[in-house]
Motif scaffolding. Structure first.
Motif: not given
Length: 310
Positions: A139-156
């Motif tokens: 679940e921790d790995r899923k959370r990190i991946m989800k946050n990274y996906s959101e970070d990429l989207a908002v940064a873009n």
């Protein structure tokens, strides 16, 4: 002979008068039939004018539909998501999408932006692999991946801390969704903006022609005939709206739903022609968002299952 002559004069006078009277009746009957024929011709001309208006509208409407489809097919952009590489490291995945896939990816960005704004503080981490060694649970790995996906989207899309803070100031859900969509829409204004404006103008044109034809019916027919013809016009334009709706994907309808929050004129037409009636609440960012638009009827997956299995 004198007596016979008198009888003949009498009979001639009576019969002549009767023939003259019959001639008067025939004359007025002919006038009545002629007036009825002229009335029928006038009625046919009125109907022809209405049918000509409908035919002219259909030619323009279906040309506009084809143009809308071309606009949709030409929409394209690069999107960024997170993925694990062959070495089990998180990395950036660039996705080029167009047409229906464009709307699918674009709607995911809107959802990610909303989720990002749910965080307690503004923090973008584009180096998630520093955290992975400490993620012992799945679940921790899923959370990190989800946050990274959101970070990429908002940064873009150029979402900054000042934008985050302004969204946080919105105390109710409606204004929060409006603020997020406006910031999202600014980034995609050259693509989604053109698409939404063209769609709105199709609906606006359709609505105005419908009003014009209903006025023609109201001015040229009376009683039950007027009611029947007005009902027929309304049915016709519902079918036209159904043609327009049939080309929309769930992602398109999701974007149009949130677009209508900041464009009340578009929202009015969406509701009038039930453009988003097939949008299910599970395809909104939150199912309770269906209540953000008054009188909006959104289908529920649970309700649909109950109806189908009843």
């Amino acid at each position: 002979m004198a007596i016979t002559g008198q009888v003949g004069d009498f009979m001639g006078g009576v019969i002549g008068s009767l023939w003259a009277l019959a001639g008067v009746f025939l004359y007025f009957s002919a006038i009545k039939m002629q007036n009825k024929e002229l009335e029928n011709q006038s009625k046919f001309r009125r109907e022809d004018r209405i049918l000509d208006s409908i035919k002219e509208f259909e030619n323009t409407f279906f040309a506009l539909l084809a143009s809308q489809q071309r606009i949709k097919d030409k929409l394209s952009a690069d999107f960024y998501d997170a993925k694990f590489d062959d070495n089990h490291k998180l990395c950036e995945d660039k996705i080029h999408a167009s047409g229906n896939n464009f709307f699918y990816e674009a709607y995911l960005v809107l959802k990610k932006l909303y989720s990002f704004c749910e965080r307690d503080s503004f923090k973008i981490n584009l180096k998630p692999n520093n955290e992975l060694p400490y993620a012992t649970q799945k679940e921790d790995r899923k959370r990190i991946m989800k946050n990274y996906s959101e970070d990429l989207a908002v940064a873009n899309i150029g979402f900054r801390e000042i934008h985050f803070e302004r969204v946080k100031l919105k105390v109710d859900e409606l204004n929060k969704c409006k603020a997020i969509y406006i910031l999202y829409f600014i980034h995609y204004s050259s693509t989604i903006g053109h698409y939404c404006r063209h769609l709105y103008n199709i609906l606006k044109y359709m609505d105005q022609v419908k009003i014009d034809i209903l006025v023609m019916v109201r001015n040229n027919f009376e009683g039950n005939e007027r009611i029947v013809k007005m009902a027929d016009v309304n049915k016709r334009f519902k079918r036209y709206a159904a043609f327009l709706q049939s080309g929309l994907s769930m992602s398109e309808m999701g974007i149009l739903f949130y677009n209508s929050l900041i464009y009340p004129k578009a929202k009015k037409l969406y509701l009038r022609y039930n453009l988003l009636e097939n949008l299910q609440d599970v395809y909104l960012i939150k199912s309770e968002h269906k209540d953000l638009i008054k009188n909006f009827k959104c289908k529920s997956s649970d309700e649909m299952i109950e109806i189908l299995l009843a």
